[in-house]
Design an enzyme around this catalytic site. Structure first.
Site, PDB file in Angstrom:
ATOM      1  N   GLY A 177       0.795  -1.232   0.000  1.00  0.00           N
ATOM      2  CA  GLY A 177       0.000   0.000   0.000  1.00  0.00           C
ATOM      3  C   GLY A 177       0.829   1.284   0.000  1.00  0.00           C
ATOM      4  N   SER A 178       2.052   1.238  -0.519  1.00  0.00           N
ATOM      5  CA  SER A 178       2.847   2.476  -0.530  1.00  0.00           C
ATOM      6  C   SER A 178       2.252   3.483  -1.520  1.00  0.00           C
ATOM      7  CB  SER A 178       4.320   2.192  -0.846  1.00  0.00           C
ATOM      8  OG  SER A 178       4.458   1.699  -2.153  1.00  0.00           O
ATOM      9  N   MET A 204      -3.836  -7.162  -6.867  1.00  0.00           N
ATOM     10  CA  MET A 204      -3.230  -8.291  -7.570  1.00  0.00           C
ATOM     11  C   MET A 204      -4.264  -9.345  -7.958  1.00  0.00           C
ATOM     12  SD  MET A 204      -0.303  -7.077  -7.612  1.00  0.00           S
ATOM     13  CE  MET A 204       0.791  -8.347  -8.183  1.00  0.00           C
ATOM     14  N   LEU A 223      -9.589  -8.243 -12.977  1.00  0.00           N
ATOM     15  CA  LEU A 223     -11.008  -7.910 -12.878  1.00  0.00           C
ATOM     16  C   LEU A 223     -11.677  -8.222 -14.211  1.00  0.00           C
ATOM     17  CD1 LEU A 223     -10.598  -4.503 -11.046  1.00  0.00           C
ATOM     18  CD2 LEU A 223     -11.586  -6.599 -10.079  1.00  0.00           C
ATOM     19  N   ASN A 280      -5.339   2.132 -13.388  1.00  0.00           N
ATOM     20  CA  ASN A 280      -4.341   1.157 -12.911  1.00  0.00           C
ATOM     21  C   ASN A 280      -2.936   1.734 -13.017  1.00  0.00           C
ATOM     22  OD1 ASN A 280      -3.405  -1.485 -12.074  1.00  0.00           O
ATOM     23  ND2 ASN A 280      -2.751  -1.833 -14.184  1.00  0.00           N
ATOM     24  N   HIS A 305       1.085   0.556 -13.436  1.00  0.00           N
ATOM     25  CA  HIS A 305       1.902  -0.595 -13.851  1.00  0.00           C
ATOM     26  C   HIS A 305       3.371  -0.181 -13.828  1.00  0.00           C
ATOM     27  CE1 HIS A 305       3.132  -4.225 -15.809  1.00  0.00           C
ATOM     28  NE2 HIS A 305       3.515  -3.614 -16.921  1.00  0.00           N
ATOM     29  N   ASP A 335     -11.056  -2.738 -20.341  1.00  0.00           N
ATOM     30  CA  ASP A 335     -11.518  -4.113 -20.541  1.00  0.00           C
ATOM     31  C   ASP A 335     -10.591  -5.094 -19.824  1.00  0.00           C
ATOM     32  OD1 ASP A 335      -9.214  -4.336 -22.098  1.00  0.00           O
ATOM     33  OD2 ASP A 335     -10.294  -3.725 -23.899  1.00  0.00           O
TER      34      ASP A 335
END
Ligand code: GRF
Length: 199
Positions: free
Chosen positions: A17-18, A95, A98, A112, A114, A151
């Site tokens: 959670g950083s 992680m 969805l 998101n 990445h 998607d």
């Protein structure tokens, strides 16, 4: 003076959670005109849940029961998330893939992070795989991207922000990870700030 009310965020986390912390701090210090309505995790031990509690944010542990199909879980998760009326849903070290059952409920509102450049090293352990590719001489740089999740594609979608990170000869994987995480913390807040102010 601020003209619009703070954007409501729901942040999904599975681990340390950083990045969540970077968003919490940015909401607090006014860098982001947003407030975190809830933090949701599919893992009980996720430190992100503790960070949320410490910040006085509702922390929701929502595991997938063994008998529940993944798509059914996504519906359940979407219902929970929707109950907080978020403008944006942030996947900050979430992680779990969805499905469209979740994503279709929040079209153009799921963001998101990445730890690689667009199109590179989708999936887990992206930094380690980039490091290995560098050792083999196939790349000299990697990076970070923040993107919308339209998607079920993994770590792809319209890019909101990206930044290149050069890999230095002789640096350890741990050092590269640290540098990339520092970029992530900054870039995530930057991307959110841009999308919130333009919406
Ligand atoms: C980050 O590197 C993120 O890009 C990746 O998982 C990591 C989560 O880190 N998807 P943290 O939990 O925010 O510290």
């Amino acid at each position: 003076m601020r003209l619009s009310s703070p954007a409501r965020l729901v942040v999904l986390v599975s681990g340390v959670g950083s990045n969540l912390q970077a968003v919490i701090d940015a909401c607090r210090n006014g860098r982001l005109n947003a407030s975190i309505a809830a933090v949701v995790s599919n893992r009980r031990e996720a430190h992100g849940l503790t960070r949320a509690r410490q910040a006085g944010i509702p922390a929701v542990y929502l595991p997938r029961p063994r008998h529940m199909e993944p798509r059914e879980y996504d519906r359940h998760l979407a219902n929970q998330v929707e109950s907080y009326r978020p403008a944006w849903i942030i996947l900050a070290g979430w992680m779990r893939l969805l499905s469209s059952v979740f994503l279709d409920r929040f079209q153009n509102r799921v963001i998101n992070l990445h730890p690689a450049l667009p199109g590179a090293f989708p999936g887990t352990k992206a930094i380690a795989r980039a490091y290995q590719a560098f050792q083999h001489g196939s790349i000299t740089r990697t990076g970070v991207m923040v993107h919308l999740v339209p998607d079920e594609g993994v770590d792809c979608g319209p890019v909101l922000c990206q930044e290149t990170v050069q890999i230095w000869p002789g640096e350890t994987l741990g050092e590269l990870e640290q540098r990339i995480h520092a970029v992530e913390h900054r870039l995530l807040v930057e991307a959110l700030s841009q999308i919130i102010s333009s919406s």
